[in-house]
Motif scaffolding. Sequence first.
Motif, PDB file in Angstrom:
ATOM      1  N   TYR A   1      -9.251  -2.043  -2.902  1.00 52.84           N
ATOM      2  CA  TYR A   1      -7.864  -1.671  -3.229  1.00 52.84           C
ATOM      3  C   TYR A   1      -7.716  -1.011  -4.597  1.00 52.84           C
TER       4      TYR A   1
ATOM      5  N   LEU B   1      -9.918   3.209   2.798  1.00 48.90           N
ATOM      6  CA  LEU B   1      -8.824   2.463   3.434  1.00 48.90           C
ATOM      7  C   LEU B   1      -7.836   3.409   4.122  1.00 48.90           C
TER       8      LEU B   1
ATOM      9  N   GLN C   1      -5.697   0.207  10.990  1.00 43.15           N
ATOM     10  CA  GLN C   1      -4.572  -0.463  10.335  1.00 43.15           C
ATOM     11  C   GLN C   1      -4.853  -1.951  10.100  1.00 43.15           C
TER      12      GLN C   1
ATOM     13  N   GLN D   1      -6.522  -2.361   6.828  1.00 43.66           N
ATOM     14  CA  GLN D   1      -5.570  -2.176   5.718  1.00 43.66           C
ATOM     15  C   GLN D   1      -4.722  -3.438   5.534  1.00 43.66           C
TER      16      GLN D   1
ATOM     17  N   ILE E   1      -2.268   4.441  -0.198  1.00 39.55           N
ATOM     18  CA  ILE E   1      -3.128   4.771   0.940  1.00 39.55           C
ATOM     19  C   ILE E   1      -2.520   5.924   1.744  1.00 39.55           C
TER      20      ILE E   1
END
Lengths: 251, 251
Positions: A139, A148, A153, A156, A182
């Motif tokens: 992140y 990412l 999904q 994420q 993102i």
Amino acid sequence: MSANELHGGPSKLGRALCLLAAFRPGDAELTLAELARRTKLPKPTAHRLLGELAEWELVERTENGHRLGVRLFELGALAPLQHRLREAAGPFLADLFETTRSTVHLAVLDGSDVVYVHKLGSRHGPTLQSRLGGRMPAYCTGVGKALLAHAPQAVQQEVIGHPLQRRTPRTIVAPGLVLREIRAVQGRGFAAEHEESAKGIACVAAPVLGTDRRAMAAVSVTRWAHQIDVDRLAPAVHAAAVGIAGVLRSG
Amino acid sequence: MSANELHGGPSKLGRALCLLAAFRPGDAELTLAELARRTKLPKPTAHRLLGELAEWELVERTENGHRLGVRLFELGALAPLQHRLREAAGPFLADLFETTRSTVHLAVLDGSDVVYVHKLGSRHGPTLQSRLGGRMPAYCTGVGKALLAHAPQAVQQEVIGHPLQRRTPRTIVAPGLVLREIRAVQGRGFAAEHEESAKGIACVAAPVLGTDRRAMAAVSVTRWAHQIDVDRLAPAVHAAAVGIAGVLRSG
């Protein structure tokens, strides 16, 4: 003795692998006592298993203990995904390194982390913690955000579903803001990181996309934050990522 | 069931490691049948052991079989000798790559072979077989000759004590001539190789020496044989080797 052990079950192999896994970055060598402590194995058991691992050159005996061995290094380098990526990417990373005179990384996503598969370290820029085979959270890194942005999904959501550590005053830790980052990457084709993982350091990263638009890897260029010119670097990083993707798809 | 197995002896771990060792360069993935064939293990045994190795992420399941996994890559990258060398050498190799625009290698000696610990591949030069973690015989490579020149005499004798393969018309295979090559390296501080390992390819290499004057590694620059200028490259390669040695000694 458990049924498992009597029948040659998972425990013995597991214990040996546990000994390998006990080595952490920075451990040049570990004594038998330390290995036994970390693995919670009785010393004689650890000693015997280390002897077997040494026969296979996965560990090597040193004066005071054991270290991971050359055969493990060789086997690790054979891991085909990482190997194929490195081979495909090598020349593009070298070009990028030459043109930007900055540290260049290639990384893949593993869970919520990025794992560095290649690094060309520049002497002109900052000293970085990253190393071949090393990990960083996705992140807060450029390569992580690039990966990412083109991950399922579920991945994420998994990343932002846990509390995110504030590594610097600039680290983005609010789940909504991470998602916005993102999505911005998806729009412009590259990711930027500005002192989010470490103070004074910035980078530009781009995803290496497969035909399914999933990221197979990400490439980045890292510099001192006050020296970074995102607009100048982004096209070069993007071009390298596209070049690598082309080789991987044709391979 | 043997006594070994009953007591959780060497056989089970050995078999699992044998499965890892069954992977060779170029094997992206192997089917269960192929792994069983190479290891001479019954399929159910191989299947069970692969399951355990997969739990540790040392192997990964694929659609048709198994491949070496990311955890093995990570562990391999931790092997401390190779890791320390790569970290110490990285910036010097990058400089050498920048100034020569040629492929740069870092290698160590293992038995009669060299193992490549780092490679910066140039797009301007020839495509080479070498790869990270790959092996080549020492007697016919520049890095190999540089390493042998500063290896214990027993190692030198071991290498020339076996029949040497003629890989090209220029490969030096007579034991006496190999020894002369090695002694020449000791005298001038660098090794040269001219189409001895592969046609059309040449290199200049220098040993990274410890305080005991033993080689810890060797650095080389590789180019097309018709483009190599040994006198121009040797000082740069030598300087890189000396620089790396300095960092390793001070570390």
